[in-house]
Write an enzyme that holds these catalytic residues in place. Structure first.
Site, PDB file in Angstrom:
ATOM      1  N   ILE A   1       0.846  -1.209   0.000  1.00 35.16           N
ATOM      2  CA  ILE A   1       0.000   0.000   0.000  1.00 35.16           C
ATOM      3  C   ILE A   1       0.877   1.254   0.000  1.00 35.16           C
ATOM      4  CG2 ILE A   1      -1.931   1.171   1.164  1.00 35.16           C
ATOM      5  CD1 ILE A   1      -2.644  -1.601   2.367  1.00 35.16           C
TER       6      ILE A   1
ATOM      7  N   ASN B   1       8.403  -4.414  16.481  1.00 35.50           N
ATOM      8  CA  ASN B   1       8.406  -3.677  15.209  1.00 35.50           C
ATOM      9  C   ASN B   1       7.298  -2.621  15.171  1.00 35.50           C
ATOM     10  OD1 ASN B   1       9.355  -3.067  12.647  1.00 35.50           O
ATOM     11  ND2 ASN B   1       8.025  -4.560  11.646  1.00 35.50           N
TER      12      ASN B   1
ATOM     13  N   THR C   1      -6.188  -0.849  10.784  1.00 35.85           N
ATOM     14  CA  THR C   1      -6.771  -2.043  10.171  1.00 35.85           C
ATOM     15  C   THR C   1      -8.144  -2.381  10.755  1.00 35.85           C
ATOM     16  OG1 THR C   1      -6.524  -4.459  10.082  1.00 35.85           O
ATOM     17  CG2 THR C   1      -5.382  -3.352  11.849  1.00 35.85           C
TER      18      THR C   1
ATOM     19  N   TYR D   1      -1.518  -8.741  15.986  1.00 35.46           N
ATOM     20  CA  TYR D   1      -1.434  -7.753  14.898  1.00 35.46           C
ATOM     21  C   TYR D   1      -2.438  -6.627  15.136  1.00 35.46           C
ATOM     22  CZ  TYR D   1      -2.448  -5.596  10.427  1.00 35.46           C
ATOM     23  OH  TYR D   1      -2.712  -4.672   9.454  1.00 35.46           O
TER      24      TYR D   1
ATOM     25  N   ILE E   1     -10.453 -23.140   0.275  1.00 33.34           N
ATOM     26  CA  ILE E   1     -11.483 -22.303   0.900  1.00 33.34           C
ATOM     27  C   ILE E   1     -11.484 -22.624   2.385  1.00 33.34           C
ATOM     28  CG2 ILE E   1     -13.946 -21.759   1.020  1.00 33.34           C
ATOM     29  CD1 ILE E   1     -14.183 -22.484  -1.911  1.00 33.34           C
ATOM     30  N   PHE E   2     -11.142 -21.631   3.201  1.00 30.38           N
ATOM     31  CA  PHE E   2     -11.031 -21.856   4.646  1.00 30.38           C
ATOM     32  C   PHE E   2     -12.398 -21.706   5.311  1.00 30.38           C
ATOM     33  CE2 PHE E   2      -6.467 -20.091   4.179  1.00 30.38           C
ATOM     34  CZ  PHE E   2      -5.993 -21.338   3.809  1.00 30.38           C
TER      35      PHE E   2
ATOM     36  N   ASP F   1     -10.672 -15.971  11.966  1.00 36.15           N
ATOM     37  CA  ASP F   1     -11.373 -15.283  10.875  1.00 36.15           C
ATOM     38  C   ASP F   1     -12.819 -14.975  11.265  1.00 36.15           C
ATOM     39  OD1 ASP F   1      -9.486 -15.011   8.897  1.00 36.15           O
ATOM     40  OD2 ASP F   1      -9.986 -16.887   7.893  1.00 36.15           O
TER      41      ASP F   1
HETATM   42  N1  UDP Z   1      -9.084 -17.295   2.447  1.00 30.20           N
HETATM   43  C1  UDP Z   1      -9.343 -18.538   1.903  1.00 30.20           C
HETATM   44  N2  UDP Z   1      -8.328 -19.205   1.286  1.00 30.20           N
HETATM   45  C2  UDP Z   1      -7.065 -18.698   1.195  1.00 30.20           C
HETATM   46  C3  UDP Z   1      -6.809 -17.421   1.758  1.00 30.20           C
HETATM   47  C4  UDP Z   1      -7.842 -16.742   2.378  1.00 30.20           C
HETATM   48  O1  UDP Z   1     -10.462 -19.043   1.961  1.00 30.20           O
HETATM   49  O2  UDP Z   1      -6.185 -19.371   0.652  1.00 30.20           O
HETATM   50  C5  UDP Z   1     -10.192 -16.558   3.078  1.00 30.20           C
HETATM   51  C6  UDP Z   1      -9.905 -16.157   4.509  1.00 30.20           C
HETATM   52  O3  UDP Z   1     -10.289 -17.202   5.386  1.00 30.20           O
HETATM   53  C7  UDP Z   1     -10.783 -14.922   4.648  1.00 30.20           C
HETATM   54  C8  UDP Z   1     -10.787 -14.318   3.248  1.00 30.20           C
HETATM   55  O4  UDP Z   1     -10.358 -15.351   2.376  1.00 30.20           O
HETATM   56  O5  UDP Z   1     -12.098 -15.278   4.983  1.00 30.20           O
HETATM   57  C9  UDP Z   1      -9.860 -13.137   3.103  1.00 30.20           C
HETATM   58  O6  UDP Z   1      -8.603 -13.508   3.638  1.00 30.20           O
HETATM   59  P1  UDP Z   1      -7.319 -12.606   3.476  1.00 30.20           P
HETATM   60  O7  UDP Z   1      -6.184 -13.311   4.153  1.00 30.20           O
HETATM   61  O8  UDP Z   1      -7.141 -12.217   2.040  1.00 30.20           O
HETATM   62  O9  UDP Z   1      -7.691 -11.263   4.247  1.00 30.20           O
HETATM   63  P2  UDP Z   1      -8.175 -11.005   5.777  1.00 30.20           P
HETATM   64  O10 UDP Z   1      -9.663 -10.857   5.698  1.00 30.20           O
HETATM   65  O11 UDP Z   1      -7.721 -12.146   6.620  1.00 30.20           O
HETATM   66  O12 UDP Z   1      -7.494  -9.726   6.109  1.00 30.20           O
END
Ligand code: UDP
Length: 319
Positions: free
Chosen positions: A11, A89, A114, A138, A204-205, A282
């Site tokens: 950014i 940091n 954030t 974080y 997909i998490f 998440d």
């Molecule tokens: N995510 C996912 N698979 C991946 C990476 C991220 O399903 O390989 C999902 C993650 O669980 C979240 C969304 O994508 O729900 C966005 O994740 P990212 O890390 O890009 O940003 P965050 O929202 O954590 O800042």
């Protein structure tokens, strides 16, 4: 003259490019731990850690009117395992920077906060006055940075704008800048690694969230729109305004599955997806209200279509 810490990062580099387009003089300080020197758009560049006492010399050498502060560690997962690194940091670094500003008489700072400062949101869309209860070091250190600045304002008259980003994405239109994290953890770059032939599938998490398709919903905001917000926040402080906190997002939520669908459309690649367990920490839905930034800063995001955001990222990786 504006000092940008972390100006070699994702950014930060887009913001410097924008500042140069607006005719500003820019100094970048970056230790290149995660940034890239070939991403630096600046009149002067210092390969320097903000915790290094040489930072004061930079303030002595240049008439710095204000600071835009990006230099920080920003991976949620790593912060859970190494909180000490994040406190050092992010907090020690910010303290050193603010003390240098104080010694030099530089009063204005815009800095990258954030959505992680909110933790699990109490309502959607999230407003700036909502409770802040970070769920990882974080977000905790970013919130502590905001509070540090608030006390510096009270005691020393420092003026700050904290910009709480939602999900930064996209790349510069000229394809010179884009997202280059190593390791990459963010959804859109990881999805695009599949059509680039660098991974077999996207994971997909979690598909059991209380959302329409069961996958997490996020608010994706174009990095160029974020860059513009930093410039506007800097102008706001230069005009002598009070310290403020602003959310920056589009106000539209897209699920992980929807993002993958858009990427299939943009890349004309099937992009296989595999369902995996939830990623710890998440929240199900993160969507911003950015009304305050629109009202007070006059910020109006221009690149709000997810398709355009993914296309710009794709053009960057393809160049
Ligand atoms: N995510 C996912 N698979 C991946 C990476 C991220 O399903 O390989 C999902 C993650 O669980 C979240 C969304 O994508 O729900 C966005 O994740 P990212 O890390 O890009 O940003 P965050 O929202 O954590 O800042």
């Amino acid at each position: 003259m504006i000092l940008v810490t972390g100006g070699a990062g994702y950014i930060g580099s887009h913001t410097c490019q924008y500042l140069k387009e607006m005719g500003e003089e820019v100094i970048v300080v970056d230790n290149l731990s995660t940034g890239f020197q070939d991403s630096v758009y600046a009149d002067h560049f210092y390969d320097l850690d903000i915790r290094d006492e040489k930072l004061q010399k930079v303030f002595e050498r240049h008439p710095i009117d204000g600071v835009i502060h990006f230099a920080a560690s920003s991976l949620v997962g790593v912060s859970m395992e190494q909180p000490s690194v994040y406190y050092d940091n992010n907090l020690v670094g910010t303290l050193r920077l603010l003390d240098c500003m104080r010694a030099a008489g530089t009063e204005n700072i815009v800095f990258s906060s954030t959505a992680a400062t909110y933790g699990e949101p109490k309502r959607i869309p999230i407003e700036e006055s909502d409770p802040t209860e970070p769920t990882n070091p974080y977000g905790e250190t970013k919130l502590a940075m905001e509070k540090m600045m608030r006390w510096f304002d009270k005691a020393y008259g420092l003026k700050y704008v904290a910009l709480r980003y939602f999900n930064a994405a996209g790349a510069s239109k000229d394809t010179s800048l884009g997202e280059r994290h190593n390791p990459e953890t963010h959804l859109i770059p990881l999805i695009l690694q599949v059509p680039l032939g660098r991974r077999q599938h996207i994971s997909i998490f979690g598909e059991d969230y209380p959302t329409p398709d069961g996958t997490c919903v996020r608010d994706y905001i174009h990095v160029i729109d974020l860059a513009q917000a930093h410039y506007l926040a800097y102008q706001y402080l230069k005009a002598g305004s009070e310290s403020e906190v602003f959310n920056l997002g589009n106000g539209n939520g897209y699920s992980v599955r929807q993002v993958i669908e858009v990427a299939r459309d943009v890349t004309h690649h099937p992009i296989p997806a595999v369902s995996e367990a939830r990623r710890p920490g998440d929240p199900a839905v993160l969507v911003a209200s950015s009304q305050k930034a629109r009202d007070i800063l006059g910020w109006a995001p221009k690149h709000t279509q997810l398709k355009e955001i993914v296309e710009d990222a794709w053009n960057f990786y393809n160049k």
